[in-house]
Design a protein around this motif. Sequence first.
Motif, PDB file in Angstrom:
ATOM      1  N   ARG A 194       7.288  -0.280  -2.947  1.00 54.57           N
ATOM      2  CA  ARG A 194       6.838   1.064  -2.533  1.00 54.57           C
ATOM      3  C   ARG A 194       6.918   1.229  -1.019  1.00 54.57           C
ATOM      4  O   ARG A 194       6.862   2.333  -0.501  1.00 54.57           O
ATOM      5  CB  ARG A 194       5.373   1.341  -2.947  1.00 54.57           C
ATOM      6  CG  ARG A 194       4.962   1.228  -4.395  1.00 54.57           C
ATOM      7  CD  ARG A 194       5.721   2.143  -5.295  1.00 54.57           C
ATOM      8  NE  ARG A 194       6.585   1.330  -6.138  1.00 54.57           N
ATOM      9  CZ  ARG A 194       7.821   1.638  -6.505  1.00 54.57           C
ATOM     10  NH1 ARG A 194       8.363   2.737  -6.120  1.00 54.57           N
ATOM     11  NH2 ARG A 194       8.525   0.823  -7.264  1.00 54.57           N
ATOM     12  N   GLN A 197       0.859   3.181  -5.511  1.00 55.44           N
ATOM     13  CA  GLN A 197       1.677   2.546  -6.545  1.00 55.44           C
ATOM     14  C   GLN A 197       1.217   3.200  -7.843  1.00 55.44           C
ATOM     15  O   GLN A 197       0.066   3.052  -8.239  1.00 55.44           O
ATOM     16  CB  GLN A 197       1.407   1.031  -6.574  1.00 55.44           C
ATOM     17  CG  GLN A 197       2.251   0.295  -7.588  1.00 55.44           C
ATOM     18  CD  GLN A 197       1.810  -1.152  -7.780  1.00 55.44           C
ATOM     19  OE1 GLN A 197       0.672  -1.528  -7.466  1.00 55.44           O
ATOM     20  NE2 GLN A 197       2.697  -1.963  -8.316  1.00 55.44           N
ATOM     21  N   ILE A 212      -1.114  -0.107   0.299  1.00 53.35           N
ATOM     22  CA  ILE A 212      -0.656   0.369  -1.010  1.00 53.35           C
ATOM     23  C   ILE A 212      -1.899   0.508  -1.898  1.00 53.35           C
ATOM     24  O   ILE A 212      -2.573  -0.494  -2.180  1.00 53.35           O
ATOM     25  CB  ILE A 212       0.299  -0.636  -1.701  1.00 53.35           C
ATOM     26  CG1 ILE A 212       1.245  -1.309  -0.708  1.00 53.35           C
ATOM     27  CG2 ILE A 212       1.011   0.017  -2.895  1.00 53.35           C
ATOM     28  CD1 ILE A 212       2.475  -0.619  -0.357  1.00 53.35           C
TER      29      ILE A 212
END
Length: 289
Positions: free
Chosen positions: A115, A103, A55
């Motif tokens: 996410r 993100q 992420i």
Amino acid sequence: MKITKAIIPAAGLGTRVLPASKACPKEMLPIVDKPAIQYIVEEAVKAGITDILIITNRGKGIIEDHFDHSIELENALRRSGKTEKLECIEATANIGNIYYIRQKETKGLGDAVLRARNFVGDEPFAVLYGDDVIVGDVPAIGELAEAYEAHGKSVVGIKEVTDEQVVKYCSLKVDALGDKTFSVSDMIEKPQLSQKFSNYAILGRCILTPDIFDILENTPLGAGGELQLTDAMAVIARNAGMIGVDFSGTRFDMGNKFGVIRANIEVGLKHPEVAEELRNYIKELAKEL
Ligand code: UTP
């Protein structure tokens, strides 16, 4: 069920290691000769994880570059016959199936994990915090995965920490099940000392069941105005119970300045290329301290 998917949240602001983390993500800060996140990806791969979702957010593109081929560099190393270096950087590009998602707002670790919902689907998955490097003979996330297979419950990697640290991390309500294994029935994020359950805190690793996503969707913002993963995990701990594993490796917090220095010294003291020089240097330096 075997754990094959992992997520590495690496979209934090890294304010505790500014200004180093202004243009370079803290997850890319080096420990001797490799960025922190490479140690974490290698740990996951060693534990049998095949698919990793990192992420990221704006400005973290160099993480993607690091795990990609660098054609010019590879060609140059090939031409000059630097085979060892060539193999080393090719291995980094071929390390496994790595995926990325952004993100878009830094709304907390819980939000970062949310996410990953579509990537994870309906199976248990591993979370390796992008700034927590754990070095040891066996991969820490593999120790947690074994506990998941044995107990069928969500698992957190834990260690006993000082009072000073517990108020910055979280505190777990634990009962010993075995030497290094505990049942976890509650937890609190960033407690005041009067609120702590114990000095056991979660340090950087967990195996979660997919019900965490519905819980996260319904979790109000917590400490620091962020969506806290610990608040959602506390719901699972209270309802189904979790397992805590006191993993055997050493954990380095790359999110704070002293952690970065410690990691470089301790890993450096075991690194074949620099260990001896570093040991002699520290001995000399210590005479003046
Ligand atoms: P930290 O709690 O260390 O977050 O996150 P941070 O915001 O980077 O830290 P400081 O306080 O500003 O120094 C633990 C892990 O979760 C990721 C971070 O990148 C780190 O690897 N994280 C945190 C996200 O991916 N998204 C967030 O919104 C917050």
